[in-house]
Design a protein around this motif. Structure first.
Motif, short mmCIF file in Angstrom:
data_model
loop_
_atom_site.label_atom_id
_atom_site.label_comp_id
_atom_site.label_asym_id
_atom_site.label_seq_id
_atom_site.Cartn_x
_atom_site.Cartn_y
_atom_site.Cartn_z
N GLY A 79 -6.06 -19.01 3.90
CA GLY A 79 -7.08 -17.99 4.08
C GLY A 79 -7.09 -16.98 2.94
O GLY A 79 -6.31 -17.05 1.99
N LYS A 80 -7.99 -16.03 3.05
CA LYS A 80 -8.06 -14.97 2.04
C LYS A 80 -6.78 -14.13 2.11
O LYS A 80 -6.24 -13.90 3.19
N PRO A 81 -6.29 -13.66 0.96
CA PRO A 81 -5.02 -12.93 0.95
C PRO A 81 -5.09 -11.52 1.54
O PRO A 81 -4.06 -10.93 1.84
N GLY A 82 -6.28 -11.01 1.73
CA GLY A 82 -6.41 -9.65 2.23
C GLY A 82 -7.18 -9.57 3.53
O GLY A 82 -7.84 -10.53 3.97
N LEU A 83 -7.08 -8.40 4.16
CA LEU A 83 -7.77 -8.14 5.42
C LEU A 83 -8.39 -6.75 5.34
O LEU A 83 -7.70 -5.79 4.99
N LEU A 84 -9.67 -6.65 5.65
CA LEU A 84 -10.38 -5.37 5.62
C LEU A 84 -10.88 -5.06 7.02
O LEU A 84 -11.69 -5.79 7.59
N LEU A 85 -10.37 -3.96 7.58
CA LEU A 85 -10.76 -3.51 8.91
C LEU A 85 -11.79 -2.40 8.75
O LEU A 85 -11.46 -1.31 8.28
N MET A 86 -13.03 -2.66 9.14
CA MET A 86 -14.14 -1.72 8.89
C MET A 86 -14.75 -1.25 10.20
O MET A 86 -15.01 -2.05 11.10
N GLY A 87 -15.01 0.06 10.28
CA GLY A 87 -15.67 0.60 11.46
C GLY A 87 -15.64 2.11 11.46
O GLY A 87 -15.10 2.73 10.55
N THR A 88 -16.19 2.70 12.50
CA THR A 88 -16.23 4.15 12.59
C THR A 88 -14.88 4.69 13.08
O THR A 88 -13.95 3.93 13.33
N CYS A 89 -14.80 5.99 13.22
CA CYS A 89 -13.52 6.64 13.56
C CYS A 89 -13.05 6.30 14.97
O CYS A 89 -13.86 6.18 15.90
N GLY A 90 -11.74 6.16 15.11
CA GLY A 90 -11.12 6.11 16.43
C GLY A 90 -11.24 4.83 17.21
O GLY A 90 -10.94 4.79 18.40
N ASN A 91 -11.67 3.73 16.55
CA ASN A 91 -11.87 2.51 17.34
C ASN A 91 -10.80 1.45 17.14
O ASN A 91 -11.01 0.28 17.43
N GLY A 92 -9.62 1.84 16.65
CA GLY A 92 -8.46 0.95 16.68
C GLY A 92 -8.04 0.30 15.39
O GLY A 92 -7.13 -0.54 15.39
N LYS A 93 -8.65 0.65 14.27
CA LYS A 93 -8.33 -0.01 13.00
C LYS A 93 -6.89 0.27 12.57
O LYS A 93 -6.14 -0.66 12.24
N THR A 94 -6.51 1.53 12.52
CA THR A 94 -5.17 1.89 12.08
C THR A 94 -4.12 1.35 13.04
O THR A 94 -3.06 0.87 12.61
N THR A 95 -4.40 1.39 14.33
CA THR A 95 -3.45 0.88 15.32
C THR A 95 -3.22 -0.61 15.11
O THR A 95 -2.08 -1.10 15.17
N VAL A 178 -5.79 -4.80 -9.54
CA VAL A 178 -4.51 -5.46 -9.84
C VAL A 178 -4.15 -6.46 -8.75
O VAL A 178 -3.75 -7.60 -9.02
N ARG A 179 -4.31 -6.06 -7.49
CA ARG A 179 -3.94 -6.95 -6.39
C ARG A 179 -4.92 -8.12 -6.28
O ARG A 179 -4.55 -9.22 -5.89
N TYR A 180 -6.15 -7.90 -6.67
CA TYR A 180 -7.13 -8.98 -6.73
C TYR A 180 -6.71 -10.01 -7.79
O TYR A 180 -6.70 -11.22 -7.54
N ASN A 181 -6.35 -9.53 -8.97
CA ASN A 181 -5.95 -10.42 -10.06
C ASN A 181 -4.67 -11.18 -9.74
O ASN A 181 -4.48 -12.32 -10.19
N ARG A 182 -3.77 -10.56 -8.97
CA ARG A 182 -2.49 -11.19 -8.64
C ARG A 182 -2.52 -11.93 -7.30
O ARG A 182 -1.54 -12.52 -6.89
N ASN A 183 -3.66 -11.83 -6.60
CA ASN A 183 -3.82 -12.53 -5.32
C ASN A 183 -2.78 -12.08 -4.30
O ASN A 183 -2.23 -12.89 -3.54
N LEU A 184 -2.51 -10.78 -4.25
CA LEU A 184 -1.46 -10.24 -3.39
C LEU A 184 -2.02 -9.80 -2.03
O LEU A 184 -3.09 -9.18 -1.96
N PRO A 185 -1.31 -10.10 -0.95
CA PRO A 185 -1.76 -9.72 0.40
C PRO A 185 -1.91 -8.21 0.54
O PRO A 185 -0.99 -7.45 0.23
N THR A 186 -3.07 -7.79 1.00
CA THR A 186 -3.39 -6.37 1.13
C THR A 186 -4.23 -6.17 2.37
O THR A 186 -5.17 -6.93 2.62
N ILE A 187 -3.90 -5.16 3.15
CA ILE A 187 -4.73 -4.79 4.30
C ILE A 187 -5.24 -3.37 4.09
O ILE A 187 -4.47 -2.47 3.74
N ILE A 188 -6.53 -3.19 4.29
CA ILE A 188 -7.15 -1.87 4.11
C ILE A 188 -7.98 -1.55 5.34
O ILE A 188 -8.69 -2.41 5.87
#
Length: 225
Positions: A79-95, A178-188
């Motif tokens: 799968g893709k090396p990264g994960l992007l959690l997108m949404g409005t405030c308070g709906n569980g992304k950080t948790t 940098v993380r894109y070029n190195r294909n490093l796992p990143t969650i934002i």
């Protein structure tokens, strides 16, 4: 060049295999467990995360979907090396992000042992920007680019540009590059929409995020009361 080392430019398939072997891209991070185990592990982890805050998990349909998608990402070696959690405030992304980090650390320690366990590095977008603002913390900022698992919370809360000693830096954009070029796992995690990301960081960064990361949209209302 020795005769036996002669390159055959007519055999594209063989040439492709030879060039592929030269790649230095690290293997994609994943945990070798079943989808059911990954889901149950995340469910237990997010329950523990919420209990730490003296709350009870609201296991609604949105939360189940988020856990399911995140579980599949954790176990997918292709799968893709990264994960992007997108949404409005308070709906569980950080948790959810913290639950993923907790499960990875716990599972890898049980399998690999304490000394070899995977240790996700959790930080915030504001902290990333702060580190680059002063010469004394620049080394800490640079070290983030080598973190095997980097989790950045609240993209968009930090200034897009930081001026330090007359130099203009783009802290988060540079990290993503940098993380894109190195294909490093990143969650934002972010409260921004795709358009707002493009407006703040540029269409190039949005395009790289799309390639680097699997996106989980959070469309449910806030859980904060």
């Amino acid at each position: 060049m020795n005769p036996q080392d002669k390159i055959d430019f007519h055999d594209v398939g063989q040439l492709t295999r030879q060039l592929t072997e030269l790649t230095i891209t690290p293997p994609r991070f994943s945990i070798e467990i079943s989808p059911e185990e990954a889901y149950n592990g995340l469910l237990a982890s997010i329950t523990a995360e919420i209990a730490h805050r003296r709350h009870t998990l609201a296991l609604d349909e949105s939360t189940r979907r988020h856990l399911h998608e995140a579980a599949l990402w954790i176990i997918d070696p292709k799968g893709k090396p990264g994960l992007l959690l997108m949404g409005t405030c308070g709906n569980g992304k950080t948790t959810l992000m913290r639950a993923i980090a907790r499960l990875i650390s716990f599972t890898s320690e049980k399998v690999l042992g304490y000394s070899q366990r995977l240790k996700p590095h959790l930080t915030t977008a504001k902290e990333v920007a702060r580190l680059i603002a002063a010469e004394a913390t620049r080394a800490e900022y640079n070290a983030l680019t080598a973190e095997p698992l980097l989790f950045i919370d609240d993209m968009g809360a930090e200034p897009a540009e930081v001026i330090s000693y007359g130099m203009v830096y783009n802290p988060l954009v540079d990290q993503i590059d940098v993380r894109y070029n190195r294909n490093l796992p990143t969650i934002i995690t972010t409260n921004l929409t795709s358009k707002e990301i493009a407006d703040k960081y540029g269409i190039r960064t949005l395009d790289r995020l799309r390639e680097l990361m699997h996106v989980i949209p959070f469309t449910n209302p806030s859980y904060r009361q």
